[in-house]
Design a protein around this motif. Structure first.
Motif, PDB file in Angstrom:
ATOM      1  N   LEU A   1     -22.885  -4.882 -15.895  1.00 56.72           N
ATOM      2  CA  LEU A   1     -23.127  -3.465 -15.645  1.00 56.72           C
ATOM      3  C   LEU A   1     -22.792  -3.090 -14.209  1.00 56.72           C
ATOM      4  O   LEU A   1     -22.211  -2.038 -13.944  1.00 56.72           O
ATOM      5  N   PHE A   2     -23.190  -3.964 -13.273  1.00 55.42           N
ATOM      6  CA  PHE A   2     -22.930  -3.672 -11.864  1.00 55.42           C
ATOM      7  C   PHE A   2     -21.429  -3.703 -11.555  1.00 55.42           C
ATOM      8  O   PHE A   2     -20.925  -2.879 -10.789  1.00 55.42           O
ATOM      9  N   TYR A   3     -20.720  -4.652 -12.173  1.00 55.63           N
ATOM     10  CA  TYR A   3     -19.271  -4.676 -12.010  1.00 55.63           C
ATOM     11  C   TYR A   3     -18.648  -3.396 -12.557  1.00 55.63           C
ATOM     12  O   TYR A   3     -17.748  -2.804 -11.938  1.00 55.63           O
ATOM     13  N   ALA A   4     -19.114  -2.959 -13.729  1.00 53.69           N
ATOM     14  CA  ALA A   4     -18.573  -1.745 -14.342  1.00 53.69           C
ATOM     15  C   ALA A   4     -18.857  -0.529 -13.465  1.00 53.69           C
ATOM     16  O   ALA A   4     -17.977   0.330 -13.256  1.00 53.69           O
ATOM     17  N   ASP A   5     -20.092  -0.432 -12.942  1.00 56.12           N
ATOM     18  CA  ASP A   5     -20.454   0.694 -12.079  1.00 56.12           C
ATOM     19  C   ASP A   5     -19.598   0.736 -10.819  1.00 56.12           C
ATOM     20  O   ASP A   5     -19.082   1.787 -10.418  1.00 56.12           O
ATOM     21  N   GLY A   6     -19.455  -0.407 -10.166  1.00 56.39           N
ATOM     22  CA  GLY A   6     -18.683  -0.457  -8.935  1.00 56.39           C
ATOM     23  C   GLY A   6     -17.225  -0.092  -9.156  1.00 56.39           C
ATOM     24  O   GLY A   6     -16.648   0.710  -8.404  1.00 56.39           O
ATOM     25  N   CYS A   7     -16.625  -0.650 -10.192  1.00 58.11           N
ATOM     26  CA  CYS A   7     -15.198  -0.400 -10.447  1.00 58.11           C
ATOM     27  C   CYS A   7     -14.930   1.040 -10.849  1.00 58.11           C
ATOM     28  O   CYS A   7     -13.907   1.624 -10.462  1.00 58.11           O
ATOM     29  N   THR A   8     -15.829   1.652 -11.609  1.00 59.32           N
ATOM     30  CA  THR A   8     -15.595   3.041 -12.032  1.00 59.32           C
ATOM     31  C   THR A   8     -15.747   4.005 -10.857  1.00 59.32           C
ATOM     32  O   THR A   8     -15.042   5.017 -10.802  1.00 59.32           O
ATOM     33  N   CYS A   9     -16.648   3.718  -9.932  1.00 57.67           N
ATOM     34  CA  CYS A   9     -16.760   4.551  -8.723  1.00 57.67           C
ATOM     35  C   CYS A   9     -15.480   4.490  -7.901  1.00 57.67           C
ATOM     36  O   CYS A   9     -14.975   5.524  -7.429  1.00 57.67           O
ATOM     37  N   LEU A  10     -14.942   3.297  -7.745  1.00 52.75           N
ATOM     38  CA  LEU A  10     -13.690   3.141  -6.999  1.00 52.75           C
ATOM     39  C   LEU A  10     -12.532   3.821  -7.725  1.00 52.75           C
ATOM     40  O   LEU A  10     -11.674   4.461  -7.104  1.00 52.75           O
ATOM     41  N   LEU A  11     -12.518   3.716  -9.051  1.00 51.30           N
ATOM     42  CA  LEU A  11     -11.492   4.392  -9.844  1.00 51.30           C
ATOM     43  C   LEU A  11     -11.570   5.907  -9.663  1.00 51.30           C
ATOM     44  O   LEU A  11     -10.550   6.590  -9.509  1.00 51.30           O
ATOM     45  N   ALA A  12     -12.809   6.437  -9.660  1.00 54.03           N
ATOM     46  CA  ALA A  12     -12.994   7.875  -9.455  1.00 54.03           C
ATOM     47  C   ALA A  12     -12.492   8.301  -8.077  1.00 54.03           C
ATOM     48  O   ALA A  12     -11.917   9.384  -7.926  1.00 54.03           O
ATOM     49  N   ALA A  13     -12.692   7.460  -7.063  1.00 56.38           N
ATOM     50  CA  ALA A  13     -12.220   7.780  -5.705  1.00 56.38           C
ATOM     51  C   ALA A  13     -10.697   7.855  -5.664  1.00 56.38           C
ATOM     52  O   ALA A  13     -10.115   8.787  -5.085  1.00 56.38           O
ATOM     53  N   PHE A  14     -10.029   6.897  -6.284  1.00 51.94           N
ATOM     54  CA  PHE A  14      -8.563   6.903  -6.299  1.00 51.94           C
ATOM     55  C   PHE A  14      -8.032   8.092  -7.105  1.00 51.94           C
ATOM     56  O   PHE A  14      -7.015   8.698  -6.729  1.00 51.94           O
ATOM     57  N   LEU A  15      -8.705   8.431  -8.194  1.00 52.06           N
ATOM     58  CA  LEU A  15      -8.309   9.596  -8.985  1.00 52.06           C
ATOM     59  C   LEU A  15      -8.454  10.874  -8.168  1.00 52.06           C
ATOM     60  O   LEU A  15      -7.598  11.757  -8.214  1.00 52.06           O
TER      61      LEU A  15
ATOM     62  N   GLN B   1     -40.771  -1.636 -29.851  1.00 55.89           N
ATOM     63  CA  GLN B   1     -39.903  -2.820 -29.767  1.00 55.89           C
ATOM     64  C   GLN B   1     -38.434  -2.484 -30.056  1.00 55.89           C
ATOM     65  O   GLN B   1     -37.728  -3.195 -30.778  1.00 55.89           O
ATOM     66  N   ILE B   2     -37.959  -1.391 -29.498  1.00 51.17           N
ATOM     67  CA  ILE B   2     -36.575  -0.971 -29.679  1.00 51.17           C
ATOM     68  C   ILE B   2     -35.687  -1.797 -28.745  1.00 51.17           C
ATOM     69  O   ILE B   2     -35.996  -1.956 -27.564  1.00 51.17           O
ATOM     70  N   SER B   3     -34.579  -2.316 -29.246  1.00 50.25           N
ATOM     71  CA  SER B   3     -33.689  -3.169 -28.459  1.00 50.25           C
ATOM     72  C   SER B   3     -32.904  -2.353 -27.441  1.00 50.25           C
ATOM     73  O   SER B   3     -32.821  -1.124 -27.533  1.00 50.25           O
ATOM     74  N   GLU B   4     -32.293  -3.064 -26.464  1.00 49.02           N
ATOM     75  CA  GLU B   4     -31.472  -2.392 -25.453  1.00 49.02           C
ATOM     76  C   GLU B   4     -30.332  -1.601 -26.084  1.00 49.02           C
ATOM     77  O   GLU B   4     -30.005  -0.493 -25.658  1.00 49.02           O
ATOM     78  N   VAL B   5     -29.717  -2.181 -27.130  1.00 49.94           N
ATOM     79  CA  VAL B   5     -28.614  -1.489 -27.801  1.00 49.94           C
ATOM     80  C   VAL B   5     -29.095  -0.167 -28.388  1.00 49.94           C
ATOM     81  O   VAL B   5     -28.450   0.880 -28.238  1.00 49.94           O
TER      82      VAL B   5
ATOM     83  N   ILE C   1     -24.161  -2.782 -25.056  1.00 53.52           N
ATOM     84  CA  ILE C   1     -23.275  -3.801 -25.625  1.00 53.52           C
ATOM     85  C   ILE C   1     -22.939  -4.859 -24.574  1.00 53.52           C
ATOM     86  O   ILE C   1     -22.925  -6.064 -24.862  1.00 53.52           O
ATOM     87  N   LEU C   2     -22.677  -4.421 -23.326  1.00 56.27           N
ATOM     88  CA  LEU C   2     -22.364  -5.370 -22.251  1.00 56.27           C
ATOM     89  C   LEU C   2     -23.530  -6.314 -21.982  1.00 56.27           C
ATOM     90  O   LEU C   2     -23.336  -7.508 -21.749  1.00 56.27           O
ATOM     91  N   ILE C   3     -24.756  -5.761 -22.006  1.00 58.97           N
ATOM     92  CA  ILE C   3     -25.934  -6.607 -21.781  1.00 58.97           C
ATOM     93  C   ILE C   3     -26.027  -7.676 -22.856  1.00 58.97           C
ATOM     94  O   ILE C   3     -26.286  -8.856 -22.568  1.00 58.97           O
ATOM     95  N   GLY C   4     -25.797  -7.246 -24.106  1.00 63.64           N
ATOM     96  CA  GLY C   4     -25.917  -8.178 -25.226  1.00 63.64           C
ATOM     97  C   GLY C   4     -24.841  -9.251 -25.240  1.00 63.64           C
ATOM     98  O   GLY C   4     -25.054 -10.339 -25.799  1.00 63.64           O
ATOM     99  N   THR C   5     -23.690  -8.977 -24.634  1.00 60.24           N
ATOM    100  CA  THR C   5     -22.576  -9.926 -24.687  1.00 60.24           C
ATOM    101  C   THR C   5     -22.334 -10.656 -23.372  1.00 60.24           C
ATOM    102  O   THR C   5     -22.091 -11.869 -23.364  1.00 60.24           O
ATOM    103  N   LEU C   6     -22.394  -9.938 -22.260  1.00 61.62           N
ATOM    104  CA  LEU C   6     -22.031 -10.520 -20.962  1.00 61.62           C
ATOM    105  C   LEU C   6     -23.184 -10.608 -19.969  1.00 61.62           C
ATOM    106  O   LEU C   6     -23.060 -11.257 -18.931  1.00 61.62           O
TER     107      LEU C   6
END
Length: 399
Positions: free
Chosen positions: A174-188, A249-253, A164-169
């Protein structure tokens, strides 16, 4: 009837320590952010213009980083302890994700993904040792299954959101989401599993004179078989998505939704399936072999390209192979690690997957480029047969 099934499902989770639940939640947050992985080959090919052959070499650098990280992680876990190693891994992985998206050159991508996966996989041996420390001996297989459930739920939900992120943004989201979730996991991790708050519940005694894992021949045979098993499994993240696009020809979604089938089945079935198999007379290696067979057959199904529904049959077969093979191979490694330093044993365990990362992705992409998808499926089935043979050798030496 449904209430009884629900009660039995919930019962399979009873008795696990709160630390195991927290560790699984941290793993879920971390793996949920691993949205880039299923789309990496498509991203490199379509967004940056990297050829299939060069994608294979980038994935080899990715695999070399995995080997390096697994080795360092095992050593550091025995020296520093699992808590510090996990925290370092999560933090620096998050930072790396936020800058790797700006790299576009071939050599730059090779180096970037090498350092990224080195940091990411440095935490894998530590996660297993932490899980062992937080689990009672009789609960370890179920604890491992819960951790795998968190991993697969995160990695299944991640691609669906990723599509969904690829199709919209676009891909950078994806890289922003990956980076932020890793940092969130560290703080948790710092908040809920600080050594001053969390307690270890493992009462098993590790031997006073530990055996080096390199001298444990049955374990080495097991690791060879495991590495081959991982080589069979890993193309689901690289070759298979390209196959979906090229042949159907299956889409990313929809690629993300197909990956979600894997996660859905694992969430619903893996814990009850593992609990049921534990009551049977099979040992850990026998069950690992059964898992390898299911995985190998899943690729044979893709030889038939006359009907798009075959991709669903294949992913279901592969999921059953994953649900049976990986939890019990992991349990075998944890049990075996009691004769030596756990970090070193689990470091080699994760290195088996890392070595598979070096070979599997590149080999799959090169065979695809030169001979086509059908030859890849036959190659993977052959590797599955060899993996079963090494597992048999390991079991025979322990009999």
């Amino acid at each position: 009837m449904m209430k009884k099934l629900l009660r039995n499902y919930i019962k399979t989770f009873e008795g696990l320590s709160k630390e195991v639940w927290w560790l699984s939640l941290i793993t879920f947050v971390n793996r949920f952010g691993a949205m880039v992985v299923p789309f990496l080959s498509i991203y490199l090919n379509e967004s940056i213009g990297i050829s299939e052959k060069n994608i294979g070499w980038i994935m080899t650098a990715y695999g070399l980083g995995s080997v390096t990280g697994s080795y360092l992680g095992g050593k550091l876990t025995d020296c520093l302890g699992y808590y510090k190693v996990i925290l370092i891994s999560l933090f620096f992985t998050g930072i790396n994700f936020l800058w790797v998206m700006h790299i576009t050159s071939f050599m730059g991508l090779c180096l970037s993904f090498f350092f990224l996966i080195t940091m990411a996989d440095m935490g894998r041996p530590a996660f297993f040792v932490a899980l062992s420390a937080y689990s009672k001996p009789e609960n370890k297989t179920r604890s491992l299954t819960l951790l795998r459930l968190a991993i697969n739920l995160g990695m299944g939900a991640g691609p669906m959101i990723g599509g969904i992120l690829i199709g919209t943004l676009g891909y950078k989201a994806l890289f922003y989401a990956d980076g932020c979730t890793c940092l969130l996991a560290a703080f948790l991790m710092m908040y809920v599993l600080n050594p001053k708050k969390a307690k270890e519940v493992d009462t098993e005694v590790i031997v006073a004179m530990p055996v080096a894992p390199q001298k444990d021949i049955p374990y080495l045979y097991f690791l060879i078989g495991l590495s081959l098993f991982a080589m069979v499994f890993l193309p689901i993240f690289t070759v298979v998505p390209l196959y979906y696009r090229s042949v159907y020809q299956i889409s990313e979604v929809n690629v993300g939704l197909l990956m979600g089938v894997n996660a859905f089945l694992i969430v619903i079935l893996e814990m009850p399936l593992v609990a049921w198999l534990q009551k049977k007379s099979f040992d850990n290696i026998q069950l690992t072999i059964i898992g390898i067979v299911f995985t190998g057959v899943s690729y044979l199904a893709l030889l038939w390209e006359a009907w798009v529904g075959v991709v669903l049959i294949s992913i279901v077969l592969l999921t059953f192979g994953e649900m049976i093979g990986f939890p019990f191979s992991n349990k075998f490694a944890l049990d075996r690690s009691k004769i030596g330093k756990q970090g070193a044993f689990m470091g080699l365990y994760t290195m088996a997957f890392a070595i598979a990362n070096i070979v599997a992705h590149n080999a799959g992409m090169q065979i695809t480029a030169y001979y086509g998808f059908k030859m890849v499926w036959l190659f993977l089935f052959g590797l599955a047969a060899i993996a079963c043979f090494f597992m048999y050798l390991s079991r025979r030496m322990l009999a």
